[in-house]
Design a protein around this motif. Structure first.
Motif, PDB file in Angstrom:
ATOM      1  N   HIS A 156       0.810  -1.213   0.000  1.00 19.30           N
ATOM      2  CA  HIS A 156       0.000   0.000   0.000  1.00 19.30           C
ATOM      3  C   HIS A 156       0.846   1.266   0.000  1.00 19.30           C
ATOM      4  CE1 HIS A 156      -3.197   2.832   0.616  1.00 19.30           C
ATOM      5  NE2 HIS A 156      -2.437   3.382   1.549  1.00 19.30           N
ATOM      6  N   ALA A 157       1.894   1.297   0.781  1.00 15.74           N
ATOM      7  CA  ALA A 157       2.715   2.504   0.858  1.00 15.74           C
ATOM      8  C   ALA A 157       3.313   2.838  -0.500  1.00 15.74           C
ATOM      9  CB  ALA A 157       3.817   2.325   1.898  1.00 15.74           C
ATOM     10  N   LEU A 158       3.777   1.821  -1.210  1.00 18.42           N
ATOM     11  CA  LEU A 158       4.352   2.033  -2.543  1.00 18.42           C
ATOM     12  C   LEU A 158       3.299   2.587  -3.490  1.00 18.42           C
ATOM     13  CD1 LEU A 158       6.739  -0.359  -4.436  1.00 18.42           C
ATOM     14  CD2 LEU A 158       4.771   0.619  -5.601  1.00 18.42           C
ATOM     15  N   MET A 159       2.103   2.018  -3.459  1.00 23.78           N
ATOM     16  CA  MET A 159       1.070   2.446  -4.392  1.00 23.78           C
ATOM     17  C   MET A 159       0.534   3.833  -4.038  1.00 23.78           C
ATOM     18  SD  MET A 159       1.236   0.243  -6.624  1.00 23.78           S
ATOM     19  CE  MET A 159       0.198   1.331  -7.567  1.00 23.78           C
TER      20      MET A 159
ATOM     21  N   GLY B 149     -12.884  10.348 -15.328  1.00 28.08           N
ATOM     22  CA  GLY B 149     -12.614   9.152 -16.117  1.00 28.08           C
ATOM     23  C   GLY B 149     -12.390   7.965 -15.210  1.00 28.08           C
ATOM     24  N   ASN B 150     -12.724   6.814 -15.694  1.00 28.89           N
ATOM     25  CA  ASN B 150     -12.622   5.584 -14.917  1.00 28.89           C
ATOM     26  C   ASN B 150     -11.205   5.388 -14.383  1.00 28.89           C
ATOM     27  OD1 ASN B 150     -13.260   3.066 -13.835  1.00 28.89           O
ATOM     28  ND2 ASN B 150     -12.845   1.993 -15.742  1.00 28.89           N
ATOM     29  N   HIS B 151     -11.086   5.311 -13.056  1.00 28.45           N
ATOM     30  CA  HIS B 151      -9.817   4.986 -12.391  1.00 28.45           C
ATOM     31  C   HIS B 151      -9.890   3.499 -12.019  1.00 28.45           C
ATOM     32  CE1 HIS B 151      -9.455   9.274 -12.314  1.00 28.45           C
ATOM     33  NE2 HIS B 151      -8.482   9.318 -11.429  1.00 28.45           N
ATOM     34  N   PRO B 152      -9.552   2.597 -12.939  1.00 30.74           N
ATOM     35  CA  PRO B 152      -9.875   1.183 -12.751  1.00 30.74           C
ATOM     36  C   PRO B 152      -9.209   0.532 -11.547  1.00 30.74           C
ATOM     37  CG  PRO B 152      -8.456   1.495 -14.665  1.00 30.74           C
ATOM     38  CD  PRO B 152      -8.910   2.844 -14.234  1.00 30.74           C
ATOM     39  N   TYR B 153      -8.014   0.974 -11.201  1.00 31.34           N
ATOM     40  CA  TYR B 153      -7.334   0.455 -10.018  1.00 31.34           C
ATOM     41  C   TYR B 153      -7.073   1.538  -8.984  1.00 31.34           C
ATOM     42  CZ  TYR B 153      -6.470  -3.582 -13.020  1.00 31.34           C
ATOM     43  OH  TYR B 153      -6.627  -4.650 -13.843  1.00 31.34           O
ATOM     44  N   SER B 154      -6.704   2.735  -9.445  1.00 27.70           N
ATOM     45  CA  SER B 154      -6.193   3.751  -8.527  1.00 27.70           C
ATOM     46  C   SER B 154      -7.230   4.279  -7.554  1.00 27.70           C
ATOM     47  CB  SER B 154      -5.554   4.907  -9.308  1.00 27.70           C
ATOM     48  OG  SER B 154      -6.451   5.458 -10.242  1.00 27.70           O
ATOM     49  N   LEU B 155      -8.528   4.202  -7.884  1.00 27.82           N
ATOM     50  CA  LEU B 155      -9.523   4.692  -6.936  1.00 27.82           C
ATOM     51  C   LEU B 155      -9.419   3.940  -5.612  1.00 27.82           C
ATOM     52  CD1 LEU B 155     -11.877   6.728  -6.594  1.00 27.82           C
ATOM     53  CD2 LEU B 155     -13.399   4.811  -7.026  1.00 27.82           C
ATOM     54  N   GLY B 156      -9.077   2.677  -5.657  1.00 26.36           N
ATOM     55  CA  GLY B 156      -8.926   1.904  -4.429  1.00 26.36           C
ATOM     56  C   GLY B 156      -7.814   2.431  -3.544  1.00 26.36           C
ATOM     57  N   TRP B 157      -6.681   2.777  -4.147  1.00 28.74           N
ATOM     58  CA  TRP B 157      -5.580   3.318  -3.350  1.00 28.74           C
ATOM     59  C   TRP B 157      -5.881   4.723  -2.865  1.00 28.74           C
ATOM     60  CZ3 TRP B 157      -3.270   1.079  -8.152  1.00 28.74           C
ATOM     61  CH2 TRP B 157      -3.005  -0.293  -7.983  1.00 28.74           C
ATOM     62  N   LEU B 158      -6.622   5.502  -3.641  1.00 31.45           N
ATOM     63  CA  LEU B 158      -7.026   6.827  -3.199  1.00 31.45           C
ATOM     64  C   LEU B 158      -7.903   6.735  -1.951  1.00 31.45           C
ATOM     65  CD1 LEU B 158      -7.931   8.418  -6.661  1.00 31.45           C
ATOM     66  CD2 LEU B 158      -5.902   8.917  -5.279  1.00 31.45           C
TER      67      LEU B 158
ATOM     68  N   ILE C  14      -8.493   7.068   4.138  1.00 31.95           N
ATOM     69  CA  ILE C  14      -8.904   6.446   5.399  1.00 31.95           C
ATOM     70  C   ILE C  14      -7.695   6.190   6.295  1.00 31.95           C
ATOM     71  CG2 ILE C  14      -9.815   4.304   6.380  1.00 31.95           C
ATOM     72  CD1 ILE C  14     -11.893   4.333   4.122  1.00 31.95           C
ATOM     73  N   HIS C  15      -6.623   5.668   5.732  1.00 29.15           N
ATOM     74  CA  HIS C  15      -5.423   5.351   6.509  1.00 29.15           C
ATOM     75  C   HIS C  15      -4.866   6.589   7.207  1.00 29.15           C
ATOM     76  CE1 HIS C  15      -1.592   3.677   7.647  1.00 29.15           C
ATOM     77  NE2 HIS C  15      -0.929   4.478   6.830  1.00 29.15           N
ATOM     78  N   ARG C  16      -4.862   7.729   6.515  1.00 24.78           N
ATOM     79  CA  ARG C  16      -4.296   8.951   7.083  1.00 24.78           C
ATOM     80  C   ARG C  16      -5.181   9.560   8.164  1.00 24.78           C
ATOM     81  NH1 ARG C  16      -0.331  12.106   4.152  1.00 24.78           N
ATOM     82  NH2 ARG C  16       0.730  10.710   2.694  1.00 24.78           N
ATOM     83  N   CYS C  17      -6.481   9.298   8.116  1.00 20.15           N
ATOM     84  CA  CYS C  17      -7.407   9.980   9.021  1.00 20.15           C
ATOM     85  C   CYS C  17      -7.977   9.086  10.114  1.00 20.15           C
ATOM     86  CB  CYS C  17      -8.553  10.590   8.221  1.00 20.15           C
ATOM     87  SG  CYS C  17      -8.028  11.808   6.995  1.00 20.15           S
ATOM     88  N   ASP C  18      -7.996   7.797   9.910  1.00 27.51           N
ATOM     89  CA  ASP C  18      -8.544   6.876  10.894  1.00 27.51           C
ATOM     90  C   ASP C  18      -7.655   6.871  12.145  1.00 27.51           C
ATOM     91  OD1 ASP C  18      -9.933   4.743  12.127  1.00 27.51           O
ATOM     92  OD2 ASP C  18      -8.555   3.286  11.238  1.00 27.51           O
TER      93      ASP C  18
ATOM     94  N   GLN D 249      -7.075   4.658  14.158  1.00 29.79           N
ATOM     95  CA  GLN D 249      -6.342   3.400  14.253  1.00 29.79           C
ATOM     96  C   GLN D 249      -5.387   3.190  13.081  1.00 29.79           C
ATOM     97  OE1 GLN D 249      -8.807  -0.071  15.412  1.00 29.79           O
ATOM     98  NE2 GLN D 249     -10.530   1.372  15.577  1.00 29.79           N
ATOM     99  N   GLY D 250      -5.405   4.099  12.103  1.00 25.87           N
ATOM    100  CA  GLY D 250      -4.511   3.976  10.963  1.00 25.87           C
ATOM    101  C   GLY D 250      -4.797   2.775  10.084  1.00 25.87           C
ATOM    102  N   ARG D 251      -6.051   2.352  10.073  1.00 26.15           N
ATOM    103  CA  ARG D 251      -6.388   1.151   9.303  1.00 26.15           C
ATOM    104  C   ARG D 251      -6.338   1.409   7.807  1.00 26.15           C
ATOM    105  NH1 ARG D 251     -11.979  -0.116  12.368  1.00 26.15           N
ATOM    106  NH2 ARG D 251     -11.937   2.181  12.331  1.00 26.15           N
ATOM    107  N   HIS D 252      -6.051   0.346   7.065  1.00 30.54           N
ATOM    108  CA  HIS D 252      -6.174   0.369   5.618  1.00 30.54           C
ATOM    109  C   HIS D 252      -7.591  -0.085   5.248  1.00 30.54           C
ATOM    110  CE1 HIS D 252      -1.539   0.033   4.999  1.00 30.54           C
ATOM    111  NE2 HIS D 252      -1.933   1.274   5.213  1.00 30.54           N
ATOM    112  N   LEU D 253      -7.892   0.008   3.976  1.00 31.28           N
ATOM    113  CA  LEU D 253      -9.258  -0.219   3.509  1.00 31.28           C
ATOM    114  C   LEU D 253      -9.739  -1.636   3.785  1.00 31.28           C
ATOM    115  CD1 LEU D 253     -11.550   1.240   2.059  1.00 31.28           C
ATOM    116  CD2 LEU D 253     -10.466   0.651  -0.110  1.00 31.28           C
ATOM    117  N   ASP D 254      -8.848  -2.622   3.665  1.00 34.02           N
ATOM    118  CA  ASP D 254      -9.276  -4.006   3.872  1.00 34.02           C
ATOM    119  C   ASP D 254      -9.778  -4.231   5.292  1.00 34.02           C
ATOM    120  OD1 ASP D 254      -6.713  -3.649   4.923  1.00 34.02           O
ATOM    121  OD2 ASP D 254      -5.915  -5.531   4.118  1.00 34.02           O
ATOM    122  N   ARG D 255      -9.020  -3.740   6.260  1.00 32.64           N
ATOM    123  CA  ARG D 255      -9.427  -3.913   7.652  1.00 32.64           C
ATOM    124  C   ARG D 255     -10.630  -3.047   7.990  1.00 32.64           C
ATOM    125  NH1 ARG D 255      -5.781  -2.019  12.698  1.00 32.64           N
ATOM    126  NH2 ARG D 255      -7.352  -2.320  14.339  1.00 32.64           N
TER     127      ARG D 255
END
Length: 372
Positions: free
Chosen positions: A108-111, A129-138, A143-147, A149-155
């Motif tokens: 995640h950090a790399l992406m 325009g369709n962000h086919p993969y990058s919308l997920g990292w956005l 969420i990671h920066r503001c949560d 608990q610092g959680r990522h999207l999966d958790r």
């Protein structure tokens, strides 16, 4: 159709729960009530739901400037954008210069760094325009920066959405997941798009054949010309990919959208956030033409919304996501409808695949007969 499922809630009650067919093209594993499958861009709606929860808790506001949350992203002209515009696919980071691999996409950090330093594919805010993969990292990085608990999207998805609702939705399957529950994708290739063309534009099909085009660079990194079904492999099932890699059942998706269709109280969605989701974000300055898909699409806060070119629900207040191949899921808080259709046999329709649309039309015909 090889296999599929459709679940619909109306006024908080499950009124349609259909499934049938097979989990694979060999037709030796029947589709069962607990079958899950790769749902491609329907994943974006789950990411958007997570962001709506975060916004309701005050982690960020859709109107916040992106630089206030993610300073590294605010470069190359992207600094003019709000969080809501970034989630509405206006940032122009659809095609990444970074050559993607499974290993990179699992980091995640790399992406997050790759997306942040990406020079935009168009002037931010002018188009979407369709962000086919990058919308997920956005969504994940916000969420990671503001949560706290610092959680990522999966958790975050697992703990705040899937577990409370007992909903079969994942960004990254558990390592001990029963793989017999997974319906395998029967995909299509570029020749199929030509030979069996439906309502995809010729500009999209042509773009898929030209490696230098924005369409090709956005949709075919990392898989080159392998087709979207290449994501349906064991090595991809267990990584978080919040734009194209979600695994879900129709029941699970419908439960998530039912929480929104009935007002959002189950997730603590505030009236202000719900109003923004229903109203939709201000369209890009130069209109709704998707710069990747070459057709109008109304993106808003991570979802898509009905517009003159595609009215998937009766009310403009609805919001949801469609996916390549025929899947669709959405909530309509006005009609109190939560709808989900998934299939493992990919059609070549842009949207309104007849297999899906027949289910949707039949449902609306029924409630209209009841005077609703």
């Amino acid at each position: 159709m090889v296999g599929g499922a459709c679940t619909i809630y109306w006024r908080g009650e499950c009124v349609v729960d259909l499934y049938g067919g097979w989990k694979d093209t060999a037709r030796d594993r029947p589709w069962t009530e607990d079958t899950v499958t790769l749902v491609f861009s329907v994943s974006k709606g789950l990411s958007a739901a997570a962001c709506a929860i975060a916004a309701s808790r005050g982690y960020f506001a859709y109107d916040d400037p992106i630089g206030a949350i993610w300073p590294e992203f605010a470069c190359h002209g992207k600094e003019v954008l709000s969080v809501g515009q970034v989630l509405s696919e206006q940032a122009g980071v659809a095609a990444l210069d970074e050559k993607l691999t499974r290993e990179k996409m699992a980091d995640h950090a790399l992406m997050a760094d790759a997306v942040a330093r990406q020079k935009p594919n168009w002037t931010p805010g002018e188009y979407a325009g369709n962000h086919p993969y990058s919308l997920g990292w956005l969504a994940c990085e916000l969420i990671h920066r503001c949560d706290p608990q610092g959680r990522h999207l999966d958790r975050f998805l697992a703990e705040e959405i899937a577990t409370p609702l007992d909903a079969d939705v994942w960004f990254g399957l558990p390592e001990d997941f029963d793989i017999d529950r997974i319906a395998r994708i029967d995909g299509f290739s570029l020749p199929d798009m030509v030979l069996h063309k439906q309502n995809m534009s010729w500009a999209l099909i042509a773009g898929m054949a030209m490696p230098w085009s924005l369409t090709f660079r956005a949709l075919n990194n990392p898989f080159f010309a392998s087709g979207p079904a290449a994501l349906d492999r064991p090595e991809w099932w267990h990584i978080e990919q919040g734009a194209a890699g979600g695994m879900a059942s129709a029941r699970g998706l419908a439960r998530v959208y039912n929480a929104f269709a009935t007002g959002g109280a189950k997730f603590g969605i505030t009236p202000d956030v719900m109003e923004q989701l229903q109203r939709g974000i201000t369209p890009p300055r130069k209109g709704l033409q998707d710069q990747v898909l070459h057709c109008p699409v109304r993106y808003s806060h991570g979802f898509e919304k009905p517009f003159d070119g595609w009215r998937f629900a009766r009310n403009e207040e609805a919001f949801g996501t469609f996916a390549v191949g025929g899947s669709l899921a959405y909530a309509d808080p006005v009609d109190e409808v939560a709808y989900a259709f998934v299939t493992n046999e990919m059609g070549t329709y842009k949207w309104d695949d007849p297999r899906e649309k027949d289910c949707r039309d039949a449902f609306y015909a029924c409630i209209e007969e009841r005077g609703a």
